[in-house]
Write a protein that holds these residues in place. Structure first.
Motif, PDB file in Angstrom:
ATOM      1  N   ILE A  78       0.976  -1.304  -0.064  1.00 36.20           N
ATOM      2  CA  ILE A  78       0.127   0.047  -0.166  1.00 36.20           C
ATOM      3  C   ILE A  78       0.766   1.241   0.107  1.00 36.20           C
ATOM      4  N   TYR A  79      -0.029   2.306  -0.025  1.00 38.17           N
ATOM      5  CA  TYR A  79       0.802   3.712   0.384  1.00 38.17           C
ATOM      6  C   TYR A  79      -0.267   4.522   1.074  1.00 38.17           C
ATOM      7  N   THR A  80       0.149   5.209   2.063  1.00 39.36           N
ATOM      8  CA  THR A  80      -1.322   5.770   2.824  1.00 39.36           C
ATOM      9  C   THR A  80      -1.972   6.961   2.146  1.00 39.36           C
ATOM     10  N   GLN A  81      -1.355   7.619   1.065  1.00 40.65           N
ATOM     11  CA  GLN A  81      -2.204   8.597   0.430  1.00 40.65           C
ATOM     12  C   GLN A  81      -3.037   7.959  -0.483  1.00 40.65           C
ATOM     13  N   CYS A  82      -3.020   6.687  -0.754  1.00 39.75           N
ATOM     14  CA  CYS A  82      -3.747   6.138  -1.763  1.00 39.75           C
ATOM     15  C   CYS A  82      -5.065   5.996  -1.395  1.00 39.75           C
ATOM     16  N   GLU A  83      -6.235   6.418  -2.460  1.00 38.41           N
ATOM     17  CA  GLU A  83      -7.628   6.328  -1.998  1.00 38.41           C
ATOM     18  C   GLU A  83      -8.280   5.486  -2.980  1.00 38.41           C
ATOM     19  N   LEU A 112       0.162  -7.939   7.470  1.00 35.90           N
ATOM     20  CA  LEU A 112       1.336  -7.277   7.428  1.00 35.90           C
ATOM     21  C   LEU A 112       1.083  -6.221   6.127  1.00 35.90           C
ATOM     22  N   SER A 113       1.019  -4.884   6.167  1.00 34.84           N
ATOM     23  CA  SER A 113       0.878  -4.054   5.171  1.00 34.84           C
ATOM     24  C   SER A 113       2.221  -3.329   4.972  1.00 34.84           C
ATOM     25  N   LEU A 114       2.731  -3.481   3.908  1.00 34.51           N
ATOM     26  CA  LEU A 114       3.991  -3.003   3.546  1.00 34.51           C
ATOM     27  C   LEU A 114       3.825  -1.548   2.292  1.00 34.51           C
ATOM     28  N   SER A 115       4.295  -0.713   2.985  1.00 34.68           N
ATOM     29  CA  SER A 115       4.195   0.547   2.143  1.00 34.68           C
ATOM     30  C   SER A 115       5.412   0.728   1.110  1.00 34.68           C
ATOM     31  N   PHE A 116       5.054   1.224  -0.204  1.00 36.43           N
ATOM     32  CA  PHE A 116       6.092   1.189  -1.115  1.00 36.43           C
ATOM     33  C   PHE A 116       6.453   2.723  -1.412  1.00 36.43           C
ATOM     34  N   ASP A 117       5.844   3.670  -0.270  1.00 34.04           N
ATOM     35  CA  ASP A 117       6.387   5.002  -0.488  1.00 34.04           C
ATOM     36  C   ASP A 117       6.879   5.455   0.965  1.00 34.04           C
ATOM     37  N   PRO A 118       8.322   5.128   1.162  1.00 32.64           N
ATOM     38  CA  PRO A 118       8.825   5.298   2.310  1.00 32.64           C
ATOM     39  C   PRO A 118       9.026   6.747   2.869  1.00 32.64           C
ATOM     40  N   ASP A 119       9.300   7.542   1.672  1.00 33.66           N
ATOM     41  CA  ASP A 119       9.545   8.870   1.871  1.00 33.66           C
ATOM     42  C   ASP A 119       8.503   9.542   2.537  1.00 33.66           C
ATOM     43  N   ARG A 120       7.176   9.190   2.467  1.00 31.44           N
ATOM     44  CA  ARG A 120       6.123   9.922   2.843  1.00 31.44           C
ATOM     45  C   ARG A 120       5.438   8.940   4.102  1.00 31.44           C
ATOM     46  N   ASP A 121       5.692   7.718   4.012  1.00 33.14           N
ATOM     47  CA  ASP A 121       5.027   6.607   5.210  1.00 33.14           C
ATOM     48  C   ASP A 121       6.131   6.294   6.115  1.00 33.14           C
ATOM     49  N   GLN A 141       0.185  -5.270  11.581  1.00 35.14           N
ATOM     50  CA  GLN A 141       1.085  -4.612  11.316  1.00 35.14           C
ATOM     51  C   GLN A 141       1.394  -3.698  10.235  1.00 35.14           C
ATOM     52  N   ALA A 142       2.106  -2.573  10.224  1.00 37.37           N
ATOM     53  CA  ALA A 142       2.394  -1.944   9.050  1.00 37.37           C
ATOM     54  C   ALA A 142       3.910  -1.498   9.207  1.00 37.37           C
ATOM     55  N   SER A 143       4.554  -1.496   7.966  1.00 40.83           N
ATOM     56  CA  SER A 143       6.031  -1.074   7.767  1.00 40.83           C
ATOM     57  C   SER A 143       6.512  -0.512   6.489  1.00 40.83           C
ATOM     58  N   THR A 144       7.611  -0.545   6.120  1.00 42.70           N
ATOM     59  CA  THR A 144       8.240  -0.220   4.802  1.00 42.70           C
ATOM     60  C   THR A 144       9.565  -0.829   4.836  1.00 42.70           C
ATOM     61  N   VAL A 145      10.246  -0.743   3.389  1.00 39.60           N
ATOM     62  CA  VAL A 145      11.299  -1.164   3.392  1.00 39.60           C
ATOM     63  C   VAL A 145      12.216   0.019   2.772  1.00 39.60           C
ATOM     64  N   PRO A 146      13.023   0.716   3.397  1.00 40.72           N
ATOM     65  CA  PRO A 146      13.745   1.808   2.956  1.00 40.72           C
ATOM     66  C   PRO A 146      14.550   1.927   1.813  1.00 40.72           C
ATOM     67  N   ASP A 147      15.143   0.573   1.766  1.00 42.60           N
ATOM     68  CA  ASP A 147      16.405   0.486   0.940  1.00 42.60           C
ATOM     69  C   ASP A 147      15.685   0.153  -0.384  1.00 42.60           C
ATOM     70  N   VAL A 148      16.243   1.136  -1.515  1.00 45.93           N
ATOM     71  CA  VAL A 148      15.358   1.082  -2.796  1.00 45.93           C
ATOM     72  C   VAL A 148      15.419  -0.126  -3.575  1.00 45.93           C
ATOM     73  N   ALA A 149      16.935  -0.626  -3.631  1.00 48.55           N
ATOM     74  CA  ALA A 149      16.961  -2.040  -4.288  1.00 48.55           C
ATOM     75  C   ALA A 149      16.281  -3.229  -3.763  1.00 48.55           C
ATOM     76  N   GLN A 150      16.351  -3.144  -2.465  1.00 53.15           N
ATOM     77  CA  GLN A 150      15.845  -4.302  -1.609  1.00 53.15           C
ATOM     78  C   GLN A 150      14.135  -4.042  -1.811  1.00 53.15           C
ATOM     79  N   ARG A 151      13.514  -2.997  -1.764  1.00 50.12           N
ATOM     80  CA  ARG A 151      12.141  -2.776  -2.115  1.00 50.12           C
ATOM     81  C   ARG A 151      11.655  -3.182  -3.512  1.00 50.12           C
ATOM     82  N   ALA A 152      12.518  -2.856  -4.462  1.00 53.32           N
ATOM     83  CA  ALA A 152      12.408  -3.359  -5.722  1.00 53.32           C
ATOM     84  C   ALA A 152      12.211  -4.920  -6.022  1.00 53.32           C
ATOM     85  N   ARG A 153      13.453  -5.545  -5.305  1.00 54.22           N
ATOM     86  CA  ARG A 153      13.286  -6.858  -5.206  1.00 54.22           C
ATOM     87  C   ARG A 153      12.307  -7.561  -4.774  1.00 54.22           C
TER      88      ARG A 153
END
Length: 205
Positions: A78-83, A112-121, A141-153
């Motif tokens: 998810i990303y939290t700004q999504c409607e 588990l909800s993972l945001s793909f928008d770590p800059d805002r989330d 729970q909710a979290s994100t993966v800050p590392d760009v390469a790890q998130r892409a994989r």
């Protein structure tokens, strides 16, 4: 004129048709798969997919955290700004949470909800988002993966495509993913199909 000519032609066409049908049967796993996404879903249900390493915002490695917890995890992105799609996912997860609580399944399944928008989330934003959805931290729970390469994989492993829309938001697909207690992706379910996702999770437990 050779009277056997039309017969030979029909026989040849029949052979070609049978060969084409056989090839289509093989390529579509017995006609059950008609798209690459369907093929991917069938593949992970037959052979669970080991996930790539990805470190969450709190420092935990995702698959290690899943194995340490011992519960099957239903994961969405998810990303939290999504409607749009994320709102629908939130509704599905609220229903999943209620069903898990109602049936006393909290020791077997979590969300588990993972945001793909770590800059805002960041952590505070995700906490507010979870509070709005009345998420029980013990179950959801909710979290994100800050590392760009790890998130892409990780997104690639789950089959999630995220494209910036040029206005600060994203175009993306959505699904509910079943990750077993060994940290392997073993099921993918469409929006609205949360009962089948839960059933799949219980089978994996």
């Amino acid at each position: 004129m050779n009277p056997a000519g039309p017969g030979r032609t029909l026989a040849a066409l029949a052979v070609i048709a049978v060969a084409a049908l056989a090839a289509f049967w093989t390529a579509t796993s017995g006609f059950r798969v008609l798209t690459s996404e369907s093929a991917r879903r069938l593949s992970v249900s037959r052979q669970p997919l080991a996930l790539p390493s990805a470190r969450l915002a709190d420092g935990r490695e995702l698959t290690a955290a899943i194995r340490d917890d011992g519960r099957v995890v239903l994961v969405d992105f998810i990303y939290t700004q999504c409607e749009s799609l994320c709102t629908a996912l939130g509704t599905d997860y609220q229903q999943l949470q209620r069903e898990i609580q109602r049936r006393g399944l909290g020791d077997r399944v979590r969300l588990l909800s993972l945001s793909f928008d770590p800059d805002r989330d960041d952590a505070a934003t995700l906490a507010r988002h979870q509070a709005r959805l009345r998420a029980d931290p013990a179950l959801w729970q909710a979290s994100t993966v800050p590392d760009v390469a790890q998130r892409a994989r990780l997104l690639a492993a789950f089959g999630i495509v995220v494209v910036p829309d040029g206005r600060g938001d994203f175009v993306h697909n959505a699904a509910i993913h079943v990750v077993d207690a060994q940290g392997r992706l073993r099921g993918i379910h469409d929006l609205g199909r949360w009962p089948s996702a839960l059933a799949d999770a219980l089978e994996a437990n």
